[in-house]
Design a protein around this motif. Structure first.
Motif, PDB file in Angstrom:
ATOM      1  N   GLY A  71       0.821  -1.202   0.000  1.00  0.00           N
ATOM      2  CA  GLY A  71       0.000   0.000   0.000  1.00  0.00           C
ATOM      3  C   GLY A  71       0.856   1.253   0.000  1.00  0.00           C
ATOM      4  O   GLY A  71       2.079   1.198   0.177  1.00  0.00           O
ATOM      5  N   THR A  72       0.210   2.382  -0.194  1.00  0.00           N
ATOM      6  CA  THR A  72       0.924   3.656  -0.164  1.00  0.00           C
ATOM      7  C   THR A  72       1.501   3.929   1.222  1.00  0.00           C
ATOM      8  O   THR A  72       2.418   4.729   1.363  1.00  0.00           O
ATOM      9  CB  THR A  72      -0.007   4.816  -0.576  1.00  0.00           C
ATOM     10  OG1 THR A  72      -1.154   4.808   0.272  1.00  0.00           O
ATOM     11  CG2 THR A  72      -0.435   4.675  -2.030  1.00  0.00           C
ATOM     12  N   ASP A  73       0.982   3.222   2.234  1.00  0.00           N
ATOM     13  CA  ASP A  73       1.498   3.368   3.590  1.00  0.00           C
ATOM     14  C   ASP A  73       2.740   2.506   3.831  1.00  0.00           C
ATOM     15  O   ASP A  73       3.317   2.518   4.913  1.00  0.00           O
ATOM     16  CB  ASP A  73       0.416   3.019   4.615  1.00  0.00           C
ATOM     17  CG  ASP A  73      -0.098   1.589   4.479  1.00  0.00           C
ATOM     18  OD1 ASP A  73       0.377   0.827   3.600  1.00  0.00           O
ATOM     19  OD2 ASP A  73      -1.006   1.221   5.263  1.00  0.00           O
ATOM     20  N   ALA A 162      -4.174   0.142  -8.154  1.00  0.00           N
ATOM     21  CA  ALA A 162      -4.062  -0.304  -6.770  1.00  0.00           C
ATOM     22  C   ALA A 162      -5.474  -0.625  -6.302  1.00  0.00           C
ATOM     23  O   ALA A 162      -6.387   0.136  -6.524  1.00  0.00           O
ATOM     24  CB  ALA A 162      -3.446   0.766  -5.906  1.00  0.00           C
ATOM     25  N   GLU A 163      -5.623  -1.767  -5.694  1.00  0.00           N
ATOM     26  CA  GLU A 163      -6.968  -2.189  -5.297  1.00  0.00           C
ATOM     27  C   GLU A 163      -7.152  -2.150  -3.792  1.00  0.00           C
ATOM     28  O   GLU A 163      -8.078  -2.743  -3.257  1.00  0.00           O
ATOM     29  CB  GLU A 163      -7.228  -3.603  -5.833  1.00  0.00           C
ATOM     30  CG  GLU A 163      -7.152  -3.641  -7.350  1.00  0.00           C
ATOM     31  CD  GLU A 163      -7.405  -5.028  -7.884  1.00  0.00           C
ATOM     32  OE1 GLU A 163      -8.060  -5.837  -7.215  1.00  0.00           O
ATOM     33  OE2 GLU A 163      -6.939  -5.302  -9.003  1.00  0.00           O
ATOM     34  N   ILE A 164      -6.278  -1.458  -3.092  1.00  0.00           N
ATOM     35  CA  ILE A 164      -6.353  -1.395  -1.645  1.00  0.00           C
ATOM     36  C   ILE A 164      -7.414  -0.394  -1.247  1.00  0.00           C
ATOM     37  O   ILE A 164      -7.403   0.733  -1.702  1.00  0.00           O
ATOM     38  CB  ILE A 164      -4.982  -1.019  -1.042  1.00  0.00           C
ATOM     39  CG1 ILE A 164      -3.974  -2.093  -1.444  1.00  0.00           C
ATOM     40  CG2 ILE A 164      -5.069  -0.854   0.454  1.00  0.00           C
ATOM     41  CD1 ILE A 164      -2.550  -1.724  -1.174  1.00  0.00           C
TER      42      ILE A 164
END
Length: 165
Positions: A71-73, A162-164
């Motif tokens: 994820g971006t995190d 991105a599918e998050i």
């Protein structure tokens, strides 16, 4: 702030060291794409076994397959509706080796994907430079690395979104 930058730098250095361990040091000789692919396949198989064993030992059943993305995190997330999604994400959070291995596999496959695209671009550019420019994807469509853990073994693929959640 300075402490966070140092930790990020140390993390990047550790990742680079891991990739060098996996591929070898390019400064000591020439690396060929096929050699990188062979080593990446071995690393993926080994990492897939490690993840599968840890999931099994934690009571997570495969199937259904587990699809993972970063994820971006910076954390690794389960994509889709796996019944053990929370437990899997907790395992990744609790086991730095899982995270490190995932990132090493991701980086190596990104290297392969990037080089394959560059080879395709160079070939297209030689035959028709104007057509070659059409091969460049916009940044918003940059492929995203996915790792699938299936009952048949690990699978790598790239998606365009991105599918998050």
């Amino acid at each position: 702030m300075k402490e966070q930058e140092n930790k990020a730098s140390q993390s990047e250095d550790a990742l680079i060291d891991g990739v060098v361990r996996l591929l070898g040091d390019a400064r000591k000789g020439r690396l060929h794409l096929q050699d990188v692919k062979n080593k990446a396949a071995m690393a993926l198989a080994k990492y897939g076994r490690f993840v599968s064993e840890l999931l099994r030992d934690s009571g997570v059943h495969v199937p259904p397959a587990v699809n993972l993305q970063t994820g971006t995190d910076g954390h690794i997330h389960v994509i889709g509706e796996h019944p053990d999604r929370e437990r899997i994400e907790q395992l990744f959070s609790a086991h730095p080796q899982l995270q490190k291995g995932f990132k090493e596999v991701e980086v190596v496959h990104e290297i392969i994907r990037t080089e394959e695209e560059a080879v395709e671009f160079r070939k297209a550019h030689q035959s028709d430079p104007r057509q070659a420019d059409k091969l460049k994807a916009p940044n918003d469509l940059a492929p995203i690395f996915n790792l699938g853990i299936t009952s048949g073994g690990p699978v790598i693929f790239f998606s365009t979104t991105a599918e998050i959640a």
